[in-house]
Design a protein around this motif. Structure first.
Motif, PDB file in Angstrom:
ATOM      1  N   GLU A 145       0.845  -1.199   0.000  1.00 39.37           N
ATOM      2  CA  GLU A 145       0.000   0.000   0.000  1.00 39.37           C
ATOM      3  C   GLU A 145       0.881   1.250   0.000  1.00 39.37           C
ATOM      4  OE1 GLU A 145      -1.961   3.367   1.808  1.00 39.37           O
ATOM      5  OE2 GLU A 145      -0.842   2.009   3.096  1.00 39.37           O
ATOM      6  N   THR A 146       1.774   1.344   0.970  1.00 39.66           N
ATOM      7  CA  THR A 146       2.785   2.397   0.968  1.00 39.66           C
ATOM      8  C   THR A 146       4.081   1.757   0.511  1.00 39.66           C
ATOM      9  OG1 THR A 146       1.713   3.487   2.820  1.00 39.66           O
ATOM     10  CG2 THR A 146       4.016   4.074   2.402  1.00 39.66           C
ATOM     11  N   LEU A 147       4.680   2.303  -0.544  1.00 43.06           N
ATOM     12  CA  LEU A 147       5.883   1.685  -1.111  1.00 43.06           C
ATOM     13  C   LEU A 147       6.931   2.772  -1.286  1.00 43.06           C
ATOM     14  CD1 LEU A 147       7.577  -0.482  -2.398  1.00 43.06           C
ATOM     15  CD2 LEU A 147       6.112  -0.421  -4.415  1.00 43.06           C
ATOM     16  N   ILE A 148       7.899   2.759  -0.404  1.00 36.37           N
ATOM     17  CA  ILE A 148       8.891   3.847  -0.335  1.00 36.37           C
ATOM     18  C   ILE A 148      10.211   3.369  -0.910  1.00 36.37           C
ATOM     19  CG2 ILE A 148      10.043   5.495   1.194  1.00 36.37           C
ATOM     20  CD1 ILE A 148       7.762   4.726   3.280  1.00 36.37           C
ATOM     21  N   ALA A 149      10.693   4.072  -1.931  1.00 39.58           N
ATOM     22  CA  ALA A 149      11.979   3.739  -2.537  1.00 39.58           C
ATOM     23  C   ALA A 149      13.046   4.668  -1.979  1.00 39.58           C
ATOM     24  CB  ALA A 149      11.891   3.883  -4.051  1.00 39.58           C
ATOM     25  N   VAL A 150      14.196   4.096  -1.645  1.00 39.18           N
ATOM     26  CA  VAL A 150      15.298   4.868  -1.047  1.00 39.18           C
ATOM     27  C   VAL A 150      16.569   4.600  -1.842  1.00 39.18           C
ATOM     28  CG1 VAL A 150      16.633   5.277   1.057  1.00 39.18           C
ATOM     29  CG2 VAL A 150      14.226   4.576   1.239  1.00 39.18           C
ATOM     30  N   ASP A 151      17.202   5.663  -2.311  1.00 39.54           N
ATOM     31  CA  ASP A 151      18.445   5.508  -3.064  1.00 39.54           C
ATOM     32  C   ASP A 151      19.175   6.849  -3.068  1.00 39.54           C
ATOM     33  OD1 ASP A 151      19.637   3.299  -5.143  1.00 39.54           O
ATOM     34  OD2 ASP A 151      20.119   5.310  -5.857  1.00 39.54           O
ATOM     35  N   LEU A 196      15.372   7.257  -8.366  1.00 35.67           N
ATOM     36  CA  LEU A 196      14.144   7.491  -7.597  1.00 35.67           C
ATOM     37  C   LEU A 196      13.006   7.877  -8.541  1.00 35.67           C
ATOM     38  CD1 LEU A 196      15.710   9.398  -4.554  1.00 35.67           C
ATOM     39  CD2 LEU A 196      14.755   7.088  -4.533  1.00 35.67           C
ATOM     40  N   GLY A 197      13.348   8.632  -9.592  1.00 37.55           N
ATOM     41  CA  GLY A 197      12.332   8.987 -10.595  1.00 37.55           C
ATOM     42  C   GLY A 197      11.815   7.747 -11.309  1.00 37.55           C
ATOM     43  N   LEU A 198      12.727   6.854 -11.667  1.00 40.33           N
ATOM     44  CA  LEU A 198      12.314   5.597 -12.321  1.00 40.33           C
ATOM     45  C   LEU A 198      11.446   4.767 -11.367  1.00 40.33           C
ATOM     46  CD1 LEU A 198      12.441   3.518 -14.613  1.00 40.33           C
ATOM     47  CD2 LEU A 198      14.675   2.770 -13.749  1.00 40.33           C
ATOM     48  N   ALA A 199      11.838   4.766 -10.083  1.00 41.61           N
ATOM     49  CA  ALA A 199      11.062   3.996  -9.090  1.00 41.61           C
ATOM     50  C   ALA A 199       9.620   4.504  -9.020  1.00 41.61           C
ATOM     51  CB  ALA A 199      11.732   4.100  -7.724  1.00 41.61           C
ATOM     52  N   ARG A 200       9.450   5.815  -9.099  1.00 33.82           N
ATOM     53  CA  ARG A 200       8.104   6.381  -9.092  1.00 33.82           C
ATOM     54  C   ARG A 200       7.296   5.909 -10.294  1.00 33.82           C
ATOM     55  NH1 ARG A 200       5.736  10.171  -5.961  1.00 33.82           N
ATOM     56  NH2 ARG A 200       7.163  11.104  -4.471  1.00 33.82           N
ATOM     57  N   GLN A 201       7.965   5.930 -11.455  1.00 30.04           N
ATOM     58  CA  GLN A 201       7.272   5.453 -12.666  1.00 30.04           C
ATOM     59  C   GLN A 201       6.888   3.980 -12.538  1.00 30.04           C
ATOM     60  OE1 GLN A 201       9.687   6.148 -16.140  1.00 30.04           O
ATOM     61  NE2 GLN A 201      10.136   8.246 -15.522  1.00 30.04           N
ATOM     62  N   LEU A 202       7.686   3.220 -11.782  1.00 23.04           N
ATOM     63  CA  LEU A 202       7.430   1.785 -11.670  1.00 23.04           C
ATOM     64  C   LEU A 202       6.467   1.445 -10.536  1.00 23.04           C
ATOM     65  CD1 LEU A 202      11.042   0.379 -12.295  1.00 23.04           C
ATOM     66  CD2 LEU A 202       9.127   0.460 -13.897  1.00 23.04           C
ATOM     67  N   GLY A 203       6.042   2.447  -9.770  1.00 22.67           N
ATOM     68  CA  GLY A 203       5.005   2.170  -8.779  1.00 22.67           C
ATOM     69  C   GLY A 203       5.314   2.552  -7.347  1.00 22.67           C
ATOM     70  N   ALA A 204       6.497   3.152  -7.096  1.00 23.52           N
ATOM     71  CA  ALA A 204       6.757   3.627  -5.726  1.00 23.52           C
ATOM     72  C   ALA A 204       5.763   4.735  -5.399  1.00 23.52           C
ATOM     73  CB  ALA A 204       8.184   4.151  -5.612  1.00 23.52           C
TER      74      ALA A 204
END
Ligand SMILES: [Zn+2]
Ligand SMILES: [Zn+2]
Length: 378
Positions: free
Chosen positions: A220-226, A232-240
């Motif tokens: 439900e909450t999916l937080i990417a850290v790098d 991080l931008g790619l992670a957002r596009q992939l569903g973060a």
């Protein structure tokens, strides 16, 4: 047969690798497959951090060695006694073969097969043989029973998983390590449930595959850290749902704020002690930390013991994503073909042998997610 292969003779050479050339592209001899082995024409091989860590000396292995443990190809010859696969079948390599008879295999945990661990550490195939010889007649070690930075590879039957023919081999390669390790850590090791909160620390190939696994699993909450804003931008596009730059002061507190006190599952998918510490700090009361990257040999992690008890925190290791490859690789590929595990988004470029050293520079600089060596071209 004589063929081209990428051979590492000395680890720990200084950067830039494009100049010091630790990896030599050599003509070598490949022996025919022995009993229980197969000969594979390599279609694609991923440039993965576990190869880099041998090249840069972080994790020493017996050298000289033909590198490459993530890849895919086509079976072109069968050794004696191999009857359950055919010439022409497309396969993905699995970097831990399984014997099917040891205690761990019998428990359904082939990723920690005890016999495979013993032969892999010696640079051998499961039979104890080496099938690679240099032109001076000296044996070359296999990397994880695979050695797919080469035109061909002889491997144990238990080191290949047959896949459908439709997926291009240079795309299939990534399923052999990054997808199994990252996606598997989330869906197999952690077994997250829909609605869980998840933090993924480290967005390399394994980390982004873990992120995709968390999307699949219904986080439900999916937080990417790098450290990289681009990733991080790619992670957002992939569903973060949220991203936090690890260089920000108070990064852990940010994750804890976003998730209302910490996440249910925190993943270290970078394989550094710093990333593991970050993941550990992000896990909430009763939460779990899963670590699936390999840090340099000898690196230590410390934590306050009472957290494990009073908060019932847990820390788990995950090897090869706790995958049963023959079960998981086909189903991950099927999800990919349905568009639900878009790992093609992680593929940056294909390269030839002459670009291998430079490719390790790019990986060291975190300027790439996945580059694929295509020994015979596309
Ligand atoms: Zn076994
Ligand atoms: Zn790998």
């Amino acid at each position: 047969m004589r063929m081209k292969a990428a051979v590492l003779r000395e680890g720990g050479k200084p950067r830039p690798f494009a100049t010091t050339c630790p990896v030599a592209v050599e003509e070598v001899e490949l022996d025919p497959p022995g009993p229980g082995e197969v000969l594979v024409r390599v279609g694609g091989a991923g440039i993965c951090h576990s190869d880099l860590s041998v090249v840069n000396g972080d994790r020493a292995r017996g050298l000289p060695m033909v590198l490459g443990h993530e890849g895919a190809g086509e079976i072109v010859e069968l050794g004696a006694g191999v009857t359950d696969v055919s010439v022409g079948a497309h396969i993905v390599f699995q970097f831990t073969p399984s014997c099917g008879r040891c205690r761990r295999c019998l428990e359904g945990r082939p990723q920690v097969c005890e016999r495979a661990a013993a032969t892999k550490s010696k640079g051998q195939l499961m039979s104890g043989a080496r099938r690679l010889v240099d032109l001076d007649g000296a044996p070359l070690n296999h990397h994880s029973g695979v050695s797919c930075y080469a035109e061909y590879a002889v491997v144990d039957r238990g080191s290949v998983v047959v896949i459908e023919d439709e997926i291009p081999l240079h795309e299939a390669a990534i399923f052999g390590c990054a997808v199994m390790t990252g996606t598997g850590a989330v869906v197999n090791t952690a077994r997250i449930r829909p609605g869980d909160s998840v933090a993924v620390v480290g967005l390399g190939g394994v980390g982004l595959c873990g992120l995709l696994g968390a999307v699949l699993g219904g986080a439900e909450t999916l937080i990417a850290v790098d450290l990289s804003d681009e990733k991080l931008g790619l992670a957002r596009q992939l569903g973060a749902t949220h991203t936090v730059n690890a260089a920000e002061p108070g990064c852990v507190e940010r994750v804890r704020d976003i998730s209302g006190g910490g996440v249910d599952f925190a993943f270290d998918l970078a394989g550094t002690i710093k990333a593991l510490e970050t993941a550990y700090g992000c896990a909430r009361h009763g939460g779990s930390v899963v670590t699936a990257g390999l840090s340099p040999t000898g690196a230590r992690f410390s934590f306050e013991q009472s957290d494990l008890v009073s908060q019932e925190k847990s820390i788990r290791g995950s090897y090869m994503g706790s995958c049963v490859p023959v079960r998981d690789i086909p189903r991950f590929i099927s999800l990919y073909r349905q568009g639900r595990l878009p790992v093609d988004r992680l593929l940056d470029r294909t390269i030839g042998f002459e670009q291998v050293n430079e490719a390790f520079d790019r990986l060291s600089d975190v300027a790439t997610v996945r580059q694929i060596l295509v020994p015979h071209g596309l």
